[in-house]
Scaffold this active site. Sequence first.
Site, mmCIF file in Angstrom:
data_model
loop_
_atom_site.group_PDB
_atom_site.id
_atom_site.type_symbol
_atom_site.label_atom_id
_atom_site.label_comp_id
_atom_site.label_asym_id
_atom_site.label_seq_id
_atom_site.Cartn_x
_atom_site.Cartn_y
_atom_site.Cartn_z
ATOM 1 C CG ASP A 100 -1.928 -1.084 1.233
ATOM 2 O OD1 ASP A 100 -2.143 -1.709 0.178
ATOM 3 O OD2 ASP A 100 -2.511 -1.340 2.305
ATOM 4 N NE ARG A 101 -1.196 7.223 -1.827
ATOM 5 C CZ ARG A 101 -1.455 8.292 -1.062
ATOM 6 N NH1 ARG A 101 -0.484 9.144 -0.759
ATOM 7 N NH2 ARG A 101 -2.675 8.541 -0.634
#
Length: 241
Positions: A100-101
């Site tokens: 995930d970012r």
Amino acid sequence: MRLDKALGWAGMTRSEAKKAVRAGRVTVDGRIATDAGMDPGAGEILLDGEPISRPGHTHLMVNKPAGVITATEDARWNTVMDLVPQEMRRRGLGPIGRLDRDVTGLVLLTTDGQLAHRLISPRHDAPKTYIAQVEGTLNPEHASAFAGGIALSDFVAKPAEMRILRSGEGGSLAEVVLTEGKFHQVKRMFAAIGHPVIALTRIRLADVSLDPSLPAGGVRFLTPEEITRLYRAAGMTQEET
């Protein structure tokens, strides 16, 4: 890998490589190299102004910082490929799996699509290890819940190992080992037991660990030993590719 060994890809002996470095004929990322024993990481190596071609597939380790997405390109966000030296980007590298970012830590990039496919395939159950900082106080019952598999809204997560590293009212720290990696899975599992994730870092994929000396945003080549372990985890040999 030492610079003098890397220069062997240009057909040089170790002694010839050291002489070339002393003569100022070698640059790493545009800077004249002065130490033949240095590790050039993922830097571009030039000998007399010409790039050194590395043999076979390329495999890189990235220490992904928060805010960077695990993709080869994106119109809005910086990607892990933006961390890679320009010369490396033309080799067809792609990530093995995704983070995930806002998740930090280990991302592996490879030009070997078959290796990447094997390592993210559910059939191979390549383990992924994370360090999670969560809200609230974790206890052995929470670890047992992970070990039994946690029911989420759309699937039941496979049993996972959760080892409590620190626990207290101000928050807890845990190491988690998964053999699957569905969307937001670690965050969703902790949320399901009432302890939302504050920060998450991946420290290991298959049998390769994040290099503790690699800074956030740093990139380096995998060592031959790390590459061998990756192929072994995928049930492959390098000769198959």
